[in-house]
Design a protein around this motif. Structure first.
Motif, short mmCIF file in Angstrom:
data_model
loop_
_atom_site.label_atom_id
_atom_site.label_comp_id
_atom_site.label_asym_id
_atom_site.label_seq_id
_atom_site.Cartn_x
_atom_site.Cartn_y
_atom_site.Cartn_z
N GLY A 161 0.79 -1.22 0.00
CA GLY A 161 0.00 0.00 0.00
C GLY A 161 0.82 1.27 0.00
N TYR A 162 2.15 1.16 0.05
CA TYR A 162 3.03 2.32 0.05
C TYR A 162 3.87 2.35 -1.21
CZ TYR A 162 2.17 2.37 5.13
OH TYR A 162 1.59 2.40 6.37
N GLY A 163 4.28 3.58 -1.61
CA GLY A 163 5.33 3.72 -2.59
C GLY A 163 6.68 3.49 -1.92
N TYR A 164 7.71 3.16 -2.72
CA TYR A 164 9.03 2.88 -2.19
C TYR A 164 10.05 3.86 -2.79
CZ TYR A 164 7.56 -1.61 -0.15
OH TYR A 164 6.96 -2.59 0.60
N ILE A 165 11.15 4.06 -2.07
CA ILE A 165 12.27 4.88 -2.54
C ILE A 165 13.51 3.99 -2.55
CG2 ILE A 165 13.67 6.93 -2.15
CD1 ILE A 165 11.32 8.00 -0.44
N GLU A 166 14.20 3.96 -3.68
CA GLU A 166 15.44 3.20 -3.76
C GLU A 166 16.62 4.11 -3.46
OE1 GLU A 166 18.10 0.36 -6.79
OE2 GLU A 166 16.37 1.52 -7.56
N GLY A 167 17.44 3.71 -2.49
CA GLY A 167 18.62 4.48 -2.14
C GLY A 167 19.81 4.12 -3.02
N GLY A 168 20.64 5.14 -3.31
CA GLY A 168 21.83 4.94 -4.13
C GLY A 168 23.09 5.11 -3.33
N ALA A 169 23.95 6.03 -3.74
CA ALA A 169 25.24 6.24 -3.09
C ALA A 169 25.07 6.78 -1.67
CB ALA A 169 26.08 7.21 -3.92
N SER A 170 25.95 6.34 -0.78
CA SER A 170 25.90 6.78 0.61
C SER A 170 26.39 8.22 0.73
CB SER A 170 26.78 5.88 1.48
OG SER A 170 26.30 4.57 1.48
N ILE A 171 25.75 8.96 1.66
CA ILE A 171 26.20 10.32 1.99
C ILE A 171 26.26 10.42 3.51
CG2 ILE A 171 25.38 11.42 -0.13
CD1 ILE A 171 22.83 12.19 1.29
N SER A 172 26.37 11.61 4.04
CA SER A 172 26.47 11.78 5.48
C SER A 172 25.16 11.42 6.18
CB SER A 172 26.86 13.23 5.81
OG SER A 172 25.89 14.12 5.29
N GLU A 173 25.22 11.31 7.51
CA GLU A 173 24.07 11.01 8.36
C GLU A 173 23.46 9.65 8.06
OE1 GLU A 173 23.51 12.90 10.83
OE2 GLU A 173 24.56 14.72 10.22
N SER A 174 24.26 8.72 7.49
CA SER A 174 23.79 7.38 7.12
C SER A 174 22.66 7.43 6.08
CB SER A 174 23.32 6.60 8.36
OG SER A 174 24.38 6.46 9.29
N ALA A 175 22.60 8.50 5.31
CA ALA A 175 21.59 8.67 4.28
C ALA A 175 22.14 8.22 2.92
CB ALA A 175 21.14 10.13 4.22
N PHE A 176 21.25 8.20 1.93
CA PHE A 176 21.62 7.82 0.56
C PHE A 176 21.08 8.86 -0.41
CE2 PHE A 176 21.01 3.92 3.02
CZ PHE A 176 22.17 3.22 2.76
N ARG A 177 21.77 9.01 -1.50
CA ARG A 177 21.16 9.76 -2.60
C ARG A 177 19.99 8.96 -3.15
NH1 ARG A 177 23.49 14.25 -4.55
NH2 ARG A 177 25.61 14.75 -3.85
N ILE A 178 18.97 9.66 -3.60
CA ILE A 178 17.80 8.97 -4.13
C ILE A 178 18.10 8.48 -5.55
CG2 ILE A 178 15.40 9.25 -4.91
CD1 ILE A 178 15.02 11.22 -2.59
N ARG A 179 17.94 7.18 -5.75
CA ARG A 179 18.13 6.62 -7.09
C ARG A 179 16.83 6.70 -7.89
NH1 ARG A 179 21.16 1.17 -6.97
NH2 ARG A 179 22.89 2.67 -6.73
N ARG A 180 15.71 6.33 -7.25
CA ARG A 180 14.43 6.41 -7.94
C ARG A 180 13.29 6.21 -6.95
NH1 ARG A 180 12.54 0.71 -10.43
NH2 ARG A 180 13.62 -0.70 -8.98
N PHE A 181 12.10 6.66 -7.37
CA PHE A 181 10.86 6.40 -6.66
C PHE A 181 10.14 5.26 -7.38
CE2 PHE A 181 11.89 10.47 -5.02
CZ PHE A 181 11.18 10.65 -3.86
N VAL A 182 9.50 4.39 -6.61
CA VAL A 182 8.80 3.24 -7.17
C VAL A 182 7.34 3.29 -6.72
CG1 VAL A 182 8.75 0.73 -7.36
CG2 VAL A 182 10.93 1.91 -7.03
N GLU A 183 6.41 3.10 -7.66
CA GLU A 183 4.99 3.08 -7.33
C GLU A 183 4.68 1.88 -6.44
OE1 GLU A 183 2.71 5.30 -7.96
OE2 GLU A 183 4.07 6.60 -9.07
N LYS A 184 3.48 1.86 -5.88
CA LYS A 184 3.06 0.75 -5.01
C LYS A 184 3.23 -0.57 -5.75
CE LYS A 184 -0.34 3.75 -2.77
NZ LYS A 184 -1.77 4.03 -2.55
N PRO A 185 4.03 -1.49 -5.20
CA PRO A 185 4.34 -2.72 -5.92
C PRO A 185 3.36 -3.85 -5.61
CG PRO A 185 5.64 -2.62 -3.94
CD PRO A 185 4.78 -1.38 -3.94
#
Length: 467
Positions: A161-185
């Motif tokens: 029931g949720y959309g998803y976000i795929e993380g890419g390269a690591s950055i500070s604060e244990s975060a990732f650059r956004i690779r893509r958004f994915v519709e509800k699978p």
């Protein structure tokens, strides 16, 4: 707790639009879920505003809402000690999250030279406050570095029931650059996302510098930016005609899927969007039979169910996996796992012109509340409550006769012909054609019963509620 080090203000924006149709019959267009007390004695918007402290101060909290909810949200903020003055922006119509966020953004830039803006839906819930504050501070730090941050909820089961976000390269604060958004699978894709470990639920919560987001709108949607800046700086303000001409667009489609500054911050602080009765059931504590029971309820051999109602006794026997929600004018019964499909019922109600999709028997106004007690072809009976120092106007139509009886407090009746003060048990009959004003003169709330007796000349008048 280590707070974000920011030399500019940190501003919270609560998005309080939407009708929450998947939580019908409690949530309705005129009284959506963000205004409901689902647990405790506070509404969802009150919980959302309070949890921002101490990272975001109360004086820096702003709300974007529909114009029909303005006064009730104003009251909800006041009741938790947050001054609503200059904090509520009302949309004359809903145009999705991109215009709503941009409307707040332009106001913030008008008020401050720049700010870190944190955006939250006003109808979500969070269990782990310490974890939330830690991630909020991390998001602010990322925003000051120029990232447009979204909170990505750690996906611990294959939710479809949720959309998803795929993380890419690591950055500070244990975060990732956004690779893509994915519709509800579908379920299989959701399972694959969980296994991959770099996919997160899209929470709809964001943090960014106001100047950075404005630049993103100028790059990707310059027309929308120009129109909203014109509205905000116009002496006429935000008009329905001009606001309705804006493109209906989510912030994900408008900016997040296009920006090269996007970052996803993995977050695990007990988040839920309360998007259905099932998700609310999952969030709330259960009894020994895995039931959530709220109200006047007797259960025999009932398991894995959510039963709520305060207006009459609810009794269940030999049932499981049910949701039963009782309100004064409607009862919803469903398998709990498919309860989100109530949205299709709301659509049917709306198409057929039923009032139950729009409002409850009790309707909130800026002056108080009005509850429909009884109605047939000959009469209608309302109970009306006036806040302290508030007043309302009553207008008769079609030769109807009105009868007022005070049941609590003191009320002044302002009338050109018969001005008077009314106390408990006093009654007055209104037959004159001119509108009258009822004013609460006491220190607390005042209540009265108002009966409209139909004119025999018209058995089906178009009755109007008190304004």
């Amino acid at each position: 707790m280590v707070h974000a080090d920011s030399s500019i203000p940190i501003v919270g924006v609560l998005l309080a639009g939407g009708a929450g149709t998947r939580l019908w019959p409690v949530s309705r267009e005129l009284f959506p879920k963000q205004l409901v007390n689902f647990f405790g004695n506070k509404s969802l918007i009150q919980h959302t505003a309070l949890r921002l402290s101490p990272v975001i101060s109360a004086e820096h909290i702003h709300v974007v809402c529909g114009s029909e909810h303005y006064f009730e949200i104003e009251r909800h903020l006041s009741n938790i000690g947050i001054s609503p003055e200059d904090k509520i922006l009302s949309e004359p119509c809903g145009r999705n999250t991109a215009p709503a966020i941009l409307l707040a953004l332009v106001h913030i830039l008008k008020r401050y030279n720049d700010a870190v803006v944190c955006v939250f839906p006003a109808d979500h819930v969070i269990k782990n406050m310490q974890g939330f504050h830690e991630k909020l501070n991390a998001a602010v730090r990322l925003a000051t570095e120029g990232f447009v941050v979204t909170f990505g909820i750690t996906a611990d089961y294959p939710e479809t029931g949720y959309g998803y976000i795929e993380g890419g390269a690591s950055i500070s604060e244990s975060a990732f650059r956004i690779r893509r958004f994915v519709e509800k699978p579908d379920v299989e894709k959701a399972k694959a996302y969980i296994a991959a470990g770099n996919y997160f639920w899209n929470s709809g919560m964001f943090a960014f510098k106001a100047s950075v987001m404005r630049a993103e709108f100028e790059r990707h949607h310059p027309d929308m930016l120009a129109k909203i800046e014109e509205l905000v700086h116009s002496p006429q303000g935000v008009t329905l005609e001009k606001y309705a001409s804006l493109e209906d667009l989510s912030i994900d489609y408008a900016i997040m899927e296009k920006t090269d500054k996007g970052a996803v911050l993995p977050s695990d602080f007990g988040w839920s969007d309360i998007g259905s009765w099932k998700s609310l059931y999952d969030f709330l504590p259960k009894d020994g039979n895995e039931n959530v029971i709220d109200g006047d309820v007797i259960c025999e051999n009932t398991t894995n169910s959510f039963i709520m109602g305060y207006h009459r006794l609810i009794a269940t026997n030999e049932v499981e996996n049910l949701v039963v929600i009782d309100t004064p004018d409607s009862v919803f019964v469903s398998n709990i796992d498919t309860s989100r499909n109530v949205k299709t019922i709301v659509t049917q109600l709306k198409k057929s012109g039923r009032e139950e999709y729009h409002h409850h028997r009790m309707v909130y106004h800026h002056w108080g509340t009005e509850t429909l007690l009884s109605e047939d072809k000959n009469f209608t009976v309302y109970k009306r409550m006036l806040y302290a120092k508030a007043f309302c106007t009553i207008s008769r139509e079609n030769g109807d006769v009105g009868n007022i009886m005070i049941v609590d407090g003191e009320v002044a009746l302002d009338s050109d012909e018969h001005p008077r003060r009314l106390k408990v048990s006093d009654t007055v009959t209104i037959s004159e054609p001119d509108p009258i004003i009822l004013r609460n003169t006491g220190k607390g709330e005042a209540q009265f019963i108002y009966t409209i007796i139909r004119s025999k000349e018209d058995e089906h008048p178009d009755l109007q509620r008190c304004v």
